[in-house]
Design an enzyme around this catalytic site. Structure first.
Site, PDB file in Angstrom:
ATOM      1  N   ARG A  73       0.835  -1.205   0.000  1.00  0.00           N
ATOM      2  CA  ARG A  73       0.000   0.000   0.000  1.00  0.00           C
ATOM      3  C   ARG A  73       0.870   1.256   0.000  1.00  0.00           C
ATOM      4  O   ARG A  73       1.487   1.609   1.004  1.00  0.00           O
ATOM      5  CB  ARG A  73      -0.911   0.013   1.223  1.00  0.00           C
ATOM      6  CG  ARG A  73      -1.749   1.260   1.379  1.00  0.00           C
ATOM      7  CD  ARG A  73      -2.808   1.392   0.304  1.00  0.00           C
ATOM      8  NE  ARG A  73      -3.843   0.358   0.441  1.00  0.00           N
ATOM      9  CZ  ARG A  73      -4.854   0.194  -0.417  1.00  0.00           C
ATOM     10  NH1 ARG A  73      -4.976   0.994  -1.455  1.00  0.00           N
ATOM     11  NH2 ARG A  73      -5.734  -0.776  -0.216  1.00  0.00           N
ATOM     12  N   ARG A  99       0.915  -6.557  -9.500  1.00  0.00           N
ATOM     13  CA  ARG A  99       1.395  -5.924  -8.258  1.00  0.00           C
ATOM     14  C   ARG A  99       1.647  -6.930  -7.143  1.00  0.00           C
ATOM     15  O   ARG A  99       2.250  -6.577  -6.119  1.00  0.00           O
ATOM     16  CB  ARG A  99       0.407  -4.850  -7.788  1.00  0.00           C
ATOM     17  CG  ARG A  99      -0.955  -5.377  -7.372  1.00  0.00           C
ATOM     18  CD  ARG A  99      -1.851  -4.272  -6.854  1.00  0.00           C
ATOM     19  NE  ARG A  99      -3.139  -4.783  -6.392  1.00  0.00           N
ATOM     20  CZ  ARG A  99      -3.949  -4.138  -5.576  1.00  0.00           C
ATOM     21  NH1 ARG A  99      -3.600  -2.948  -5.105  1.00  0.00           N
ATOM     22  NH2 ARG A  99      -5.104  -4.659  -5.218  1.00  0.00           N
ATOM     23  N   HIS A 169       0.183   3.351 -10.487  1.00  0.00           N
ATOM     24  CA  HIS A 169      -0.797   3.852  -9.499  1.00  0.00           C
ATOM     25  C   HIS A 169      -0.058   4.632  -8.400  1.00  0.00           C
ATOM     26  O   HIS A 169       0.004   4.210  -7.245  1.00  0.00           O
ATOM     27  CB  HIS A 169      -1.521   2.642  -8.923  1.00  0.00           C
ATOM     28  CG  HIS A 169      -2.741   2.919  -8.104  1.00  0.00           C
ATOM     29  ND1 HIS A 169      -2.766   3.825  -7.069  1.00  0.00           N
ATOM     30  CD2 HIS A 169      -3.983   2.382  -8.163  1.00  0.00           C
ATOM     31  CE1 HIS A 169      -3.968   3.818  -6.513  1.00  0.00           C
ATOM     32  NE2 HIS A 169      -4.729   2.947  -7.172  1.00  0.00           N
ATOM     33  N   ASP A 214     -12.377  10.145  -6.360  1.00  0.00           N
ATOM     34  CA  ASP A 214     -11.954   9.026  -7.209  1.00  0.00           C
ATOM     35  C   ASP A 214     -12.445   9.331  -8.624  1.00  0.00           C
ATOM     36  O   ASP A 214     -13.555   8.964  -9.001  1.00  0.00           O
ATOM     37  CB  ASP A 214     -12.530   7.709  -6.686  1.00  0.00           C
ATOM     38  CG  ASP A 214     -11.819   6.494  -7.267  1.00  0.00           C
ATOM     39  OD1 ASP A 214     -11.029   6.670  -8.221  1.00  0.00           O
ATOM     40  OD2 ASP A 214     -12.053   5.370  -6.775  1.00  0.00           O
ATOM     41  N   GLU A 273      -2.524   9.031 -11.125  1.00  0.00           N
ATOM     42  CA  GLU A 273      -2.130   7.769 -11.733  1.00  0.00           C
ATOM     43  C   GLU A 273      -2.044   7.870 -13.248  1.00  0.00           C
ATOM     44  O   GLU A 273      -2.951   8.401 -13.892  1.00  0.00           O
ATOM     45  CB  GLU A 273      -3.131   6.679 -11.338  1.00  0.00           C
ATOM     46  CG  GLU A 273      -3.342   6.606  -9.827  1.00  0.00           C
ATOM     47  CD  GLU A 273      -4.545   5.759  -9.449  1.00  0.00           C
ATOM     48  OE1 GLU A 273      -4.863   4.800 -10.190  1.00  0.00           O
ATOM     49  OE2 GLU A 273      -5.188   6.066  -8.427  1.00  0.00           O
TER      50      GLU A 273
END
Length: 299
Positions: A73, A99, A169, A214, A273
């Site tokens: 994270r 990832r 990201h 978002d 991103e």
């Protein structure tokens, strides 16, 4: 994964070495005259970038997991072959498998200007085919200098076309996200993931974070700049091969619901991103490649 002795042979004495990282996961530590960086083989994940004489650029959650099969994270997760939840496949892992995969490091070099470049690779295998039934080769070059240059390349090694989404990201460290202003997306349309994917227009003003945010900006190749007055700096994100930019901050409620994210950490981060997602998903013919690049600099 290469053996410990094979990894040591790649090291650049006094500049780049492999060491145990968090959770004892192996990482590459770069400490040059230009910058410091940490890159985990797990996810080919950049968790630290700090140009000489400047503050760290990337945000990392203190509650991040560092374990096989789990995403890290913060930093720069590599998203492939789908962004977010996979359409029609709710059982699939969010943001794909790149990832959480173990990448191979293929080379490590320093050029005449002191820029250190690490080249990573991930090739389809039985594990990836069980999740996504296509063959591919991923190449990822991470160049650490005054800037951080990330070049993510997908090669279709299947016998048929493949369609995928990708993203770098990136989590940026900011003094207080409520005081930042992000430019470069003025008058652009976006899908608002906090409002049932309603299509909206940003308007002529910079993006200011005042609630959970978002936003998926499609069909944009623009450079973005985060103005962070609290740290007296601007972070610039240039890109190529990317037609989507995502701006994200979880705010209070969502941060509290995330097991690997501290409840009070959300003011210190902002994701901008570099992506190809949704309507900008990439379709590649057999044998073709696509490259997505982000260049991150601080002033």
């Amino acid at each position: 994964m290469k053996s410990a002795s094979a990894l040591r042979r790649l090291e650049i004495p006094g500049i780049a070495a492999f060491e145990p990282g968090e959770g004892d996961l192996p990482r590459l530590a770069i400490r040059s005259a230009l910058a410091e960086a940490h890159i985990y083989l797990h996810g080919a994940h950049v968790t630290h970038f700090q140009p000489a004489g400047k503050a760290p650029v990337l945000f990392m959650s203190q509650r991040s997991l560092f374990a096989a099969g789990k995403p890290i994270r913060g930093g720069v997760p590599v998203i492939f072959p789908w962004f977010g939840q996979r359409a029609q496949h709710p059982e699939s892992p969010a943001h794909g498998f790149a990832r959480t995969s173990e990448w191979q490091i293929e080379s490590l070099s320093e050029d005449g200007d002191g820029v250190v470049t690490a080249a990573f690779e991930l090739i389809s295998d039985d594990h990836t085919r069980a999740l996504w039934p296509f063959d591919f080769k991923l190449s990822y070059r991470i160049a650490v200098g005054h800037t951080l240059t990330l070049t993510f390349e997908v090669e279709n090694t299947s016998a048929q076309p493949i369609t995928f989404e990708d993203a770098l990201h990136t989590y940026f460290s900011v003094a207080d996200v409520r005081n930042t202003a992000t430019t470069g997306l003025e008058n652009a349309e976006y899908l608002d993931k906090t409002d049932n994917l309603q299509r909206k227009t940003q308007g002529a003003e910079p993006i200011r974070i005042t609630s959970e945010t978002d936003r998926v900006f499609e069909n944009t190749r623009k450079t973005c700049v985060i103005d962070d007055p609290g740290q007296h700096r601007k972070i610039t994100i240039e890109k190529s091969g990317s037609q989507t930019t995502v701006v994200w901050n979880p705010w209070i409620t969502k941060a509290a619901a995330m097991a690997d994210f501290g409840d009070g950490e959300w003011p210190g981060m902002l994701c901008v991103e570099t992506a190809n997602a949704g309507a900008n998903a990439i379709t590649l013919a057999p044998g073709k490649t696509h490259s997505t690049r982000a260049i991150i600099s601080v002033s």
